[in-house]
Write a protein that holds these residues in place. Structure first.
Motif, short mmCIF file in Angstrom:
data_model
loop_
_atom_site.label_atom_id
_atom_site.label_comp_id
_atom_site.label_asym_id
_atom_site.label_seq_id
_atom_site.Cartn_x
_atom_site.Cartn_y
_atom_site.Cartn_z
N ILE A 89 16.86 -53.45 6.58
CA ILE A 89 15.59 -52.97 7.12
C ILE A 89 14.46 -53.96 6.82
CG2 ILE A 89 13.89 -51.11 7.08
CD1 ILE A 89 16.23 -49.21 6.38
N PHE A 93 12.04 -55.59 9.59
CA PHE A 93 10.58 -55.63 9.59
C PHE A 93 10.10 -57.07 9.86
CE2 PHE A 93 10.41 -51.38 8.22
CZ PHE A 93 9.11 -50.97 8.02
N PHE A 105 5.56 -44.94 11.51
CA PHE A 105 6.61 -44.19 10.80
C PHE A 105 5.93 -42.97 10.17
CE2 PHE A 105 5.41 -47.98 8.31
CZ PHE A 105 4.85 -47.42 7.17
N TYR A 113 9.07 -48.13 3.41
CA TYR A 113 8.51 -48.64 4.67
C TYR A 113 7.10 -49.19 4.46
CZ TYR A 113 12.27 -45.91 6.93
OH TYR A 113 13.48 -45.38 7.32
N TRP A 116 7.24 -52.61 2.60
CA TRP A 116 7.58 -53.74 3.47
C TRP A 116 6.43 -54.09 4.40
CZ3 TRP A 116 12.55 -50.64 4.06
CH2 TRP A 116 13.50 -51.05 3.11
N TYR A 124 0.14 -50.58 10.16
CA TYR A 124 0.98 -49.41 10.42
C TYR A 124 0.16 -48.14 10.51
CZ TYR A 124 0.65 -48.72 5.31
OH TYR A 124 0.20 -48.55 4.02
N ILE A 148 9.88 -46.85 13.34
CA ILE A 148 11.04 -46.66 12.46
C ILE A 148 10.94 -45.28 11.84
CG2 ILE A 148 9.85 -47.85 10.54
CD1 ILE A 148 12.68 -48.69 9.55
N ASP A 180 16.93 -45.14 11.05
CA ASP A 180 17.51 -45.38 9.73
C ASP A 180 18.42 -44.19 9.39
OD1 ASP A 180 18.04 -45.80 7.06
OD2 ASP A 180 15.94 -45.87 6.43
#
Length: 354
Positions: A89, A93, A105, A113, A116, A124, A148, A180
């Motif tokens: 993952i 990214f 997300f 998440y 990252w 995000y 994601i 995921d």
């Protein structure tokens, strides 16, 4: 601050679950499998020629990739392997989320998440789960730089039906959508069914949960061959030899041992369903988990207090804290014997709160 510190990348790291030592503890805090790896995997490790360890492993992990391709009915160039799904993952990214638009997300989800995204300086947005901890698919029908989400979600264990998963993918065909599926083998239909329909879909899974190999660090992604090529291009620009030889050898045999895989996943699912009933009988409430853990809260006992009481008995569960999570504990599904010890303690402890 010293001058050289100004150029150090600052991130708030992910905090993994405790890995306590000792022989008498009951470890229900990191969603590991209570059963050993498959007999084939164990045999392969015992018979591994140690002279092979002085040489670099196959950088393409071809034997493992081909085994996974055969198992899931795809071509080898549709499979990417890495050092646990976290590695896969993180690489995803870095590879796919390079837009100025925010990646999306859920607000309550796997907390890596955000780490990252911050590490790679990716903007995000985190749409909120509803009051019952469900992802709201309509929240993802807006312009973004990628999507994601886990299915089942973590730490709630809630499984989103495949039709809703497809709805999110269909609404986001201009970006890469990553599903995921660390816990899918305990849940239901996989988004792998949709790979042939959506060239922007990447499905990530792991050997750490259902295949009892968290210590070997094996994860993989399946998707359109162009996505897999892009991942490999980034991997080979970063570290060619990501997977060690024992992981490749044991992982391959684990994939081949289909009967054992089904036997142990079925055991965990059965134990999980019994655990739900026992927890309900003790007054706990929880979302309907389809993973190998239950996210439970008790109306009379603060979660942190119960967490500390369990730890004193060498029973480890996971407490997250934070808004909307502080009232619950995530309890991994252990063996039947481990779960009985957990329930025996809970029955004694909760008598004082009746």
């Amino acid at each position: 601050m010293r001058p050289w510190e100004a150029n150090i990348r600052q991130v708030v790291p992910y905090v993994p679950g405790d890995q306590p030592g000792g022989d008498r503890l009951i470890k229900l805090n990191t969603n590991e499998n209570p059963y050993p790896p498959s007999p084939g995997a164990i045999k392969a490790l015992r018979e591994l020629e140690t002279d092979r360890l002085r040489k670099y492993p196959d950088p393409a992990a071809s034997v493992l990739v081909e085994a996974l391709a055969g198992y899931y009915g795809v071509e080898a160039d549709q499979v990417f392997v890495g050092v646990g799904s976290d590695d896969v993952i993180a690489m995803s990214f870095l590879t796919f989320f390079n837009s100025d638009k925010p990646v999306m997300f859920p607000d309550i989800t796997y907390s890596f998440y955000k780490v990252w995204a911050d590490l790679y300086r990716i903007p995000y947005e985190t749409p909120a789960l509803d009051g019952d901890f469900n992802i709201i698919p309509e929240d993802y029908e807006k312009e973004n730089g990628g999507v994601i989400f886990p299915n089942p979600n973590a730490p709630t264990g809630i499984y989103m039906p495949l039709e809703q998963v497809e709805g999110i993918i269909k609404a986001n065909q201009d970006v890469v959508v990553i599903v995921d599926e660390a816990y899918i083998d305990f849940a239901g239909r996989s988004a792998l069914e949709l790979i042939g329909r959506y060239e922007n879909l990447l499905v990530v899974q792991t050997f750490s949960k259902s295949r009892s190999m968290a210590g070997m660090r094996i994860g993989f992604a399946i998707g359109n061959r162009r996505l897999i090529k892009a991942l490999n291009d980034v991997k080979y620009s970063y570290n060619s030899y990501t997977m060690n030889l024992p992981s490749i050898v044991m992982g391959t045999e684990s994939v081949r041992d289909k009967a054992y895989f089904k036997e142990t996943t079925d055991k965990i699912i059965a134990t999980r369903e019994r655990a739900k009933k026992r927890l309900s009988g003790l007054g706990f409430t929880y979302p309907d988990s389809r993973a190998n853990f239950i996210f439970a809260s008790h109306p009379r006992v603060p979660a942190y207090k119960l967490f500390e009481a369990l730890k004193q008995e060498q029973i480890y569960v996971r407490y997250f804290g934070g808004e909307r999570l502080c009232d619950s504990l995530r309890i991994s599904i252990g063996s039947d014997e481990e779960m009985e010890e957990l329930f025996a303690f809970l029955e004694r402890y909760l008598k004082d709160f009746s």
